[in-house]
Scaffold this motif. Structure first.
Motif, PDB file in Angstrom:
ATOM      1  N   MET A  13      32.042  44.112  28.158  1.00 61.50           N
ATOM      2  CA  MET A  13      33.479  43.877  28.081  1.00 61.50           C
ATOM      3  C   MET A  13      34.029  44.216  26.704  1.00 61.50           C
ATOM      4  N   LEU A  25      37.183  47.304  31.595  1.00 57.79           N
ATOM      5  CA  LEU A  25      37.333  45.889  31.266  1.00 57.79           C
ATOM      6  C   LEU A  25      37.863  45.117  32.467  1.00 57.79           C
ATOM      7  N   ARG A  26      38.831  45.700  33.158  1.00 61.23           N
ATOM      8  CA  ARG A  26      39.413  45.050  34.338  1.00 61.23           C
ATOM      9  C   ARG A  26      38.359  44.827  35.413  1.00 61.23           C
ATOM     10  N   ARG A  28      35.072  44.509  35.055  1.00 63.44           N
ATOM     11  CA  ARG A  28      34.099  43.487  34.649  1.00 63.44           C
ATOM     12  C   ARG A  28      34.711  42.084  34.692  1.00 63.44           C
ATOM     13  N   LEU A  29      35.921  41.947  34.160  1.00 65.38           N
ATOM     14  CA  LEU A  29      36.566  40.632  34.161  1.00 65.38           C
ATOM     15  C   LEU A  29      36.932  40.195  35.574  1.00 65.38           C
ATOM     16  N   ARG A  38      35.094  32.531  32.714  1.00 62.12           N
ATOM     17  CA  ARG A  38      36.114  33.531  32.406  1.00 62.12           C
ATOM     18  C   ARG A  38      36.831  33.207  31.101  1.00 62.12           C
ATOM     19  N   LEU A  41      34.490  34.099  28.205  1.00 58.03           N
ATOM     20  CA  LEU A  41      34.401  35.543  28.042  1.00 58.03           C
ATOM     21  C   LEU A  41      35.693  36.110  27.463  1.00 58.03           C
ATOM     22  N   LEU A  42      36.828  35.644  27.974  1.00 56.87           N
ATOM     23  CA  LEU A  42      38.112  36.121  27.480  1.00 56.87           C
ATOM     24  C   LEU A  42      38.309  35.783  26.005  1.00 56.87           C
ATOM     25  N   LEU A  67      46.069  39.885  35.183  1.00 60.19           N
ATOM     26  CA  LEU A  67      44.899  39.928  34.315  1.00 60.19           C
ATOM     27  C   LEU A  67      45.217  40.641  33.000  1.00 60.19           C
ATOM     28  N   VAL A  71      44.972  38.966  29.288  1.00 61.64           N
ATOM     29  CA  VAL A  71      44.215  39.536  28.171  1.00 61.64           C
ATOM     30  C   VAL A  71      45.115  39.679  26.954  1.00 61.64           C
TER      31      VAL A  71
END
Length: 303
Positions: A13, A25-26, A28-29, A38, A41-42, A67, A71
């Motif tokens: 990511m 990135l989209r 994977r997230l 989440r 990770l974010l 999303l 981010v």
């Protein structure tokens, strides 16, 4: 010390964010359900410099993407705290505070929009806890944001850690309120819950707030040592504990707390489990070079 080295998903990511690869990135997230994983990770991805430069174009191209907006909001919170720095308020310039608040206000607009679009998501409320503390929204509003987070994800460790910071003495709370919140939260959770870390974090915050000499005497007090062991026994040392994705920061917290408390055997168990994987927090409380602090106290634990 790089979290990427022990979490391949996070490494992917952050790499996607660095190369401005929004589709990567989209994807994977998007595979990670909303919840503690989440948000963790974010928060880690949000530390990647430069996201604020390219994510607005993504939002313009995908206006319905919650999303992408999430981010952006998360990055703006991290970007704001970078401007403020980790120094105490008296050492932060007026210009730094102005930039800090400007970035947080934009973050709040984006995060509230995500919360409206996705009423079941906990992530926007987690980051709103962070932005709210910086904007000094007050204890009542901060509590409501915490409650909004845990109503969507009960037992969310990150949300509890943000609320613990909120009630610290350095953020207009008190040691009594902080310790009370930590212990109550731990006992409300089931045995094996990671919320036991809150007790250790509270003692580290209390230790940090004391003058030299008083700090060591405090964290080595028999009652404090007993509470640290109780917290570990009820959480990370309990048979029901299952290591979550973000277990390494938690083990670093206990390793440092037991080290400062003079509990070498207990600290050594956590150092052994970590196998050299050190996190910035909380070792930065001891040394600007967390790896140096980690290595020093690991050597002491090993005798």
């Amino acid at each position: 010390m790089d979290a990427d080295s022990w979490d391949p998903d996070l490494a992917g990511m952050r790499a996607a964010a660095l190369r401005r690869d929004w589709p990567g990135l989209r994807e994977r997230l998007g595979k990670i359900p909303d919840g503690q994983e989440r948000t963790w990770l974010l928060a880690s991805v949000a530390d990647v410099a430069g996201i604020e430069g390219w994510i607005p174009a993504v939002i313009a191209a995908e206006p319905d993407s919650s999303l992408a907006l999430l981010v952006s909001g998360a990055r703006r919170v991290s970007w704001a705290w970078e401007a403020r720095s980790a120094l105490r308020a008296k050492h932060v310039s007026r210009e730094q505070f102005q930039t800090f608040h400007e970035r947080l206000r934009v973050a709040e607009e984006e995060l509230y929009e995500v919360a409206e679009r996705e009423p079941g998501w906990v992530a926007p409320w987690y980051f709103l806890q962070m932005s709210g503390r910086g904007l000094q929204v007050g204890q009542e509003t901060a509590r409501l944001r915490f409650e909004a987070a845990v109503s969507r994800c009960p037992g969310h460790p990150g949300a509890h850690e943000q609320q613990l910071q909120q009630v610290c003495a350095k953020w207009s709370g008190s040691h009594e309120e902080m310790h009370g919140f930590a212990r109550t939260s731990m006992l409300k959770g089931p045995e094996g819950s990671p919320l036991g870390e809150l007790v250790a974090l509270a003692h580290l915050e209390h230790w940090l707030d004391l003058e030299g000499g008083e700090d060591a005497a405090y964290i080595r007090r028999p009652d404090v040592v007993a509470e640290l062991h109780e917290a570990a026994d009820r959480s990370v040392r309990h048979p029901a504990y299952e290591r979550p994705r973000d277990w390494i920061p938690t083990f670093n917290t206990f390793a440092m707390a037991f080290s400062l408390a003079g509990e070498r055997k207990a600290a050594g168990e956590f150092f052994t489990a970590l196998e050299g994987r050190v996190t910035n927090f909380p070792w930065q409380y001891i040394d600007n070079d967390p790896t140096r602090a980690f290595t020093k106290w690991r050597a002491k634990a090993r005798g």
